[in-house]
Design a protein around this motif. Sequence first.
Motif, PDB file in Angstrom:
ATOM      1  N   MET A  52      32.271  39.108  29.667  1.00 14.23           N
ATOM      2  CA  MET A  52      33.587  39.301  30.289  1.00 14.23           C
ATOM      3  C   MET A  52      34.675  38.582  29.490  1.00 14.23           C
ATOM      4  N   ALA A  53      34.329  37.430  28.940  1.00 15.21           N
ATOM      5  CA  ALA A  53      35.284  36.700  28.106  1.00 15.21           C
ATOM      6  C   ALA A  53      35.619  37.491  26.848  1.00 15.21           C
ATOM      7  N   HIS A  54      34.630  38.167  26.275  1.00 16.61           N
ATOM      8  CA  HIS A  54      34.883  38.982  25.085  1.00 16.61           C
ATOM      9  C   HIS A  54      35.804  40.157  25.405  1.00 16.61           C
ATOM     10  N   CYS A  55      35.617  40.778  26.569  1.00 19.46           N
ATOM     11  CA  CYS A  55      36.509  41.867  26.972  1.00 19.46           C
ATOM     12  C   CYS A  55      37.939  41.357  27.129  1.00 19.46           C
ATOM     13  N   THR A  56      38.069  40.199  27.749  1.00 19.72           N
ATOM     14  CA  THR A  56      39.394  39.604  27.945  1.00 19.72           C
ATOM     15  C   THR A  56      40.019  39.213  26.619  1.00 19.72           C
ATOM     16  N   LEU A  57      39.202  38.668  25.725  1.00 22.95           N
ATOM     17  CA  LEU A  57      39.672  38.308  24.387  1.00 22.95           C
ATOM     18  C   LEU A  57      40.222  39.526  23.663  1.00 22.95           C
ATOM     19  N   PHE A  58      39.523  40.634  23.737  1.00 21.99           N
ATOM     20  CA  PHE A  58      39.987  41.862  23.102  1.00 21.99           C
ATOM     21  C   PHE A  58      41.361  42.264  23.622  1.00 21.99           C
ATOM     22  N   LEU A  71      36.384  29.859  33.357  1.00 24.19           N
ATOM     23  CA  LEU A  71      36.029  28.777  32.432  1.00 24.19           C
ATOM     24  C   LEU A  71      35.492  29.344  31.116  1.00 24.19           C
ATOM     25  N   ARG A  72      34.670  30.395  31.217  1.00 23.14           N
ATOM     26  CA  ARG A  72      34.124  30.965  29.983  1.00 23.14           C
ATOM     27  C   ARG A  72      35.214  31.648  29.164  1.00 23.14           C
ATOM     28  N   ILE A  73      36.170  32.277  29.824  1.00 22.85           N
ATOM     29  CA  ILE A  73      37.310  32.855  29.107  1.00 22.85           C
ATOM     30  C   ILE A  73      38.041  31.758  28.342  1.00 22.85           C
ATOM     31  N   ALA A  74      38.302  30.639  29.018  1.00 18.29           N
ATOM     32  CA  ALA A  74      38.979  29.519  28.357  1.00 18.29           C
ATOM     33  C   ALA A  74      38.184  29.052  27.140  1.00 18.29           C
ATOM     34  N   GLU A  75      36.876  28.928  27.297  1.00 20.17           N
ATOM     35  CA  GLU A  75      36.047  28.461  26.188  1.00 20.17           C
ATOM     36  C   GLU A  75      36.092  29.416  24.999  1.00 20.17           C
ATOM     37  N   ILE A  76      35.921  30.710  25.272  1.00 23.91           N
ATOM     38  CA  ILE A  76      35.903  31.681  24.176  1.00 23.91           C
ATOM     39  C   ILE A  76      37.273  31.759  23.500  1.00 23.91           C
ATOM     40  N   PHE A  77      38.341  31.700  24.285  1.00 22.19           N
ATOM     41  CA  PHE A  77      39.691  31.661  23.691  1.00 22.19           C
ATOM     42  C   PHE A  77      39.827  30.452  22.779  1.00 22.19           C
ATOM     43  N   MET A  78      39.388  29.296  23.253  1.00 22.11           N
ATOM     44  CA  MET A  78      39.528  28.064  22.470  1.00 22.11           C
ATOM     45  C   MET A  78      38.666  28.097  21.218  1.00 22.11           C
ATOM     46  N   GLU A 119      25.497  34.785  23.907  1.00 15.50           N
ATOM     47  CA  GLU A 119      25.016  33.583  24.569  1.00 15.50           C
ATOM     48  C   GLU A 119      25.721  33.373  25.913  1.00 15.50           C
ATOM     49  N   ASP A 120      24.988  32.802  26.866  1.00 17.80           N
ATOM     50  CA  ASP A 120      25.613  32.392  28.117  1.00 17.80           C
ATOM     51  C   ASP A 120      24.713  31.377  28.803  1.00 17.80           C
ATOM     52  N   ALA A 123      43.737  42.657  18.476  1.00 19.78           N
ATOM     53  CA  ALA A 123      42.738  43.721  18.334  1.00 19.78           C
ATOM     54  C   ALA A 123      43.074  44.916  19.222  1.00 19.78           C
ATOM     55  N   SER A 124      43.877  44.683  20.265  1.00 20.22           N
ATOM     56  CA  SER A 124      44.260  45.763  21.187  1.00 20.22           C
ATOM     57  C   SER A 124      45.775  45.954  21.203  1.00 20.22           C
ATOM     58  N   SER A 125      46.401  45.823  20.052  1.00 15.71           N
ATOM     59  CA  SER A 125      47.863  45.753  19.977  1.00 15.71           C
ATOM     60  C   SER A 125      48.602  46.985  20.507  1.00 15.71           C
ATOM     61  N   TYR A 126      47.932  48.137  20.620  1.00 18.49           N
ATOM     62  CA  TYR A 126      48.594  49.335  21.145  1.00 18.49           C
ATOM     63  C   TYR A 126      48.005  49.752  22.492  1.00 18.49           C
ATOM     64  N   VAL A 127      47.417  48.794  23.179  1.00 23.80           N
ATOM     65  CA  VAL A 127      46.817  49.062  24.487  1.00 23.80           C
ATOM     66  C   VAL A 127      47.617  48.350  25.564  1.00 23.80           C
ATOM     67  N   THR A 128      48.109  49.105  26.542  1.00 22.62           N
ATOM     68  CA  THR A 128      48.755  48.499  27.707  1.00 22.62           C
ATOM     69  C   THR A 128      48.595  49.433  28.897  1.00 22.62           C
ATOM     70  N   GLY A 129      48.528  48.844  30.082  1.00 22.63           N
ATOM     71  CA  GLY A 129      48.318  49.622  31.297  1.00 22.63           C
ATOM     72  C   GLY A 129      46.893  50.105  31.466  1.00 22.63           C
ATOM     73  N   ALA A 130      45.962  49.522  30.733  1.00 28.88           N
ATOM     74  CA  ALA A 130      44.568  49.972  30.756  1.00 28.88           C
ATOM     75  C   ALA A 130      43.713  49.099  31.665  1.00 28.88           C
ATOM     76  N   ILE A 131      42.722  49.724  32.294  1.00 29.30           N
ATOM     77  CA  ILE A 131      41.725  48.999  33.074  1.00 29.30           C
ATOM     78  C   ILE A 131      40.401  49.138  32.320  1.00 29.30           C
ATOM     79  N   LEU A 132      39.931  48.069  31.727  1.00 32.49           N
ATOM     80  CA  LEU A 132      38.680  48.093  30.975  1.00 32.49           C
ATOM     81  C   LEU A 132      37.529  47.792  31.928  1.00 32.49           C
ATOM     82  N   VAL A 133      36.770  48.815  32.278  1.00 35.42           N
ATOM     83  CA  VAL A 133      35.638  48.639  33.191  1.00 35.42           C
ATOM     84  C   VAL A 133      34.459  48.096  32.397  1.00 35.42           C
ATOM     85  N   ALA A 134      33.958  46.935  32.815  1.00 37.01           N
ATOM     86  CA  ALA A 134      32.861  46.265  32.112  1.00 37.01           C
ATOM     87  C   ALA A 134      31.772  45.948  33.124  1.00 37.01           C
TER      88      ALA A 134
END
Length: 301
Positions: free
Chosen positions: A252-258, A49-56, A13-14, A263-274
Amino acid sequence: MAETQHEGELLPEDVGSDDCLSSYTHIYSPDLLKNQVAFITGGGSGIGLRIAEIFMRHGCDTVIASRNMEKLTEAAKKLSDVSGRKCLPLCIDVRKPETIANAVDETLNEFGRLDILVNNAAGNFLCPASALSFNAFKTVLEIDTIGTFNASKVVFDKWFKDHGGNIVNISATLAYKGQALQVHAGSAKAANDAMTKHLAVEWGPSGVRVNAVAPGPISGTEGFRRLGGPRAESTHVFQSIPLQRAGNKTEMAHCTLFLASRASSYVTGAILVADGGSWLTSSNDFSSMLGVWSSEGKRDK
């Protein structure tokens, strides 16, 4: 708004405006960020704003921070009403570290913790390098790049250094092919991608993960309008994108949430292209972009 169907795939939804979703379907556990606190720069509108909403909606309390307190206050009320979580609006200028420091202190006083930093504040417009003023180039780097470093360092020094945490930088794919009319923003985001990797290496031993999301054209945002998105959509330019469409803010909020969650506990230094594959196939038509700049970009500056 209900989920939409596209070529056999159910899209999240958006809404195009800076309003909250009238309905939402969780694809992750609703408790994914339960009792965590996120600090989101540029959180009063658009993707932030959408990131904030999905996080909340996943159990997180948030701080949304930018220069426009009136917009933030309005957004915070909408976000709290729709999610039942706390949202604290704070006025900052990411170019001024002291304003960030004051806001982080207020965050810690209010919530007693800070788990996630989302560096979303940015500025952009279309302009050929030959017409770009020295000050305009400098200003974009001050907001996008220096602002990202300022917020990251303040949060690290005040909390993450001793408690760990997650940083997600909102980047872009502009530098991947030297996007026309985007030397200022492309340079800034390329620097941010490098910063993401450097900080991931240095701060990993402190339990801090640092990643980035690189969106493509995202509908319902100010950037989409200012960068010629509506015209591209109406002339079917997006058919050159493998997924045949622009993205939306919820995606984009879902990517940021991940990246911000366990869910991404062993991921760092990554650029997730969306970007729906956009940077791989979309044209870089300098003449066409100049036309957009001439008819739309000049009017915005």
